[in-house]
Design a protein around this motif. Sequence first.
Motif, mmCIF file in Angstrom:
data_model
loop_
_atom_site.group_PDB
_atom_site.id
_atom_site.type_symbol
_atom_site.label_atom_id
_atom_site.label_comp_id
_atom_site.label_asym_id
_atom_site.label_seq_id
_atom_site.Cartn_x
_atom_site.Cartn_y
_atom_site.Cartn_z
ATOM 1 N N GLY A 1 -0.905 30.767 48.870
ATOM 2 C CA GLY A 1 -1.957 30.307 49.651
ATOM 3 C C GLY A 1 -1.433 29.237 50.829
ATOM 4 N N MET A 2 -2.401 28.330 51.000
ATOM 5 C CA MET A 2 -2.174 27.477 52.016
ATOM 6 C C MET A 2 -1.112 26.348 51.189
ATOM 7 S SD MET A 2 -3.584 27.655 54.886
ATOM 8 C CE MET A 2 -3.070 26.012 55.636
ATOM 9 N N PHE A 3 -0.077 26.028 51.940
ATOM 10 C CA PHE A 3 0.923 24.814 51.553
ATOM 11 C C PHE A 3 1.177 24.090 52.654
ATOM 12 C CE2 PHE A 3 3.698 28.319 53.091
ATOM 13 C CZ PHE A 3 4.828 27.461 53.543
ATOM 14 N N GLU A 4 1.458 22.739 52.018
ATOM 15 C CA GLU A 4 1.689 21.651 53.168
ATOM 16 C C GLU A 4 3.002 21.282 52.972
ATOM 17 O OE1 GLU A 4 -0.154 17.009 54.269
ATOM 18 O OE2 GLU A 4 -1.406 18.722 53.041
ATOM 19 N N ARG B 1 2.127 19.946 48.658
ATOM 20 C CA ARG B 1 0.735 20.785 48.057
ATOM 21 C C ARG B 1 0.871 22.167 48.333
ATOM 22 N NH1 ARG B 1 -4.013 22.609 49.210
ATOM 23 N NH2 ARG B 1 -3.953 22.413 51.245
ATOM 24 N N TYR C 1 0.748 29.262 55.487
ATOM 25 C CA TYR C 1 -0.089 30.279 54.454
ATOM 26 C C TYR C 1 0.782 31.166 54.145
ATOM 27 C CZ TYR C 1 -3.503 33.426 52.628
ATOM 28 O OH TYR C 1 -4.371 34.254 51.870
ATOM 29 N N GLU D 1 -1.763 25.506 47.377
ATOM 30 C CA GLU D 1 -3.200 25.871 46.836
ATOM 31 C C GLU D 1 -3.329 26.589 45.752
ATOM 32 O OE1 GLU D 1 -6.892 28.581 48.875
ATOM 33 O OE2 GLU D 1 -4.883 28.854 49.669
ATOM 34 N N PHE D 2 -2.551 27.653 45.293
ATOM 35 C CA PHE D 2 -2.374 28.238 44.044
ATOM 36 C C PHE D 2 -0.994 27.875 43.640
ATOM 37 C CE2 PHE D 2 -5.200 30.908 46.601
ATOM 38 C CZ PHE D 2 -6.458 30.410 46.036
ATOM 39 N N SER E 1 1.542 22.630 57.731
ATOM 40 C CA SER E 1 1.279 23.614 56.696
ATOM 41 C C SER E 1 1.206 24.953 57.193
ATOM 42 C CB SER E 1 -0.336 23.076 56.665
ATOM 43 O OG SER E 1 -1.356 23.190 57.688
#
Length: 71
Positions: free
Chosen positions: A39-42, A28, A50, A30-31, A48
Amino acid sequence: MPSVLFSEKGDDLYCYIAKQDLEARVIRIEFDDAACWGGMFELEGGKSYYIYPQPGKPPFPVRLRASKNAG
């Protein structure tokens, strides 16, 4: 702030974190569009991080700085 390397393998995006010698699939982010990417990524496995949003999706592979928290 660890340096991370994003690369594409087939249809999947992978992240390599040099300090941890860890490569994992990004599950995942974020953008993820033409105007803003990051952005945030998992990662697969639950970690996770940033990265500051980039003005559009960068060409891969790309090396960026990541942190555990936004900002």
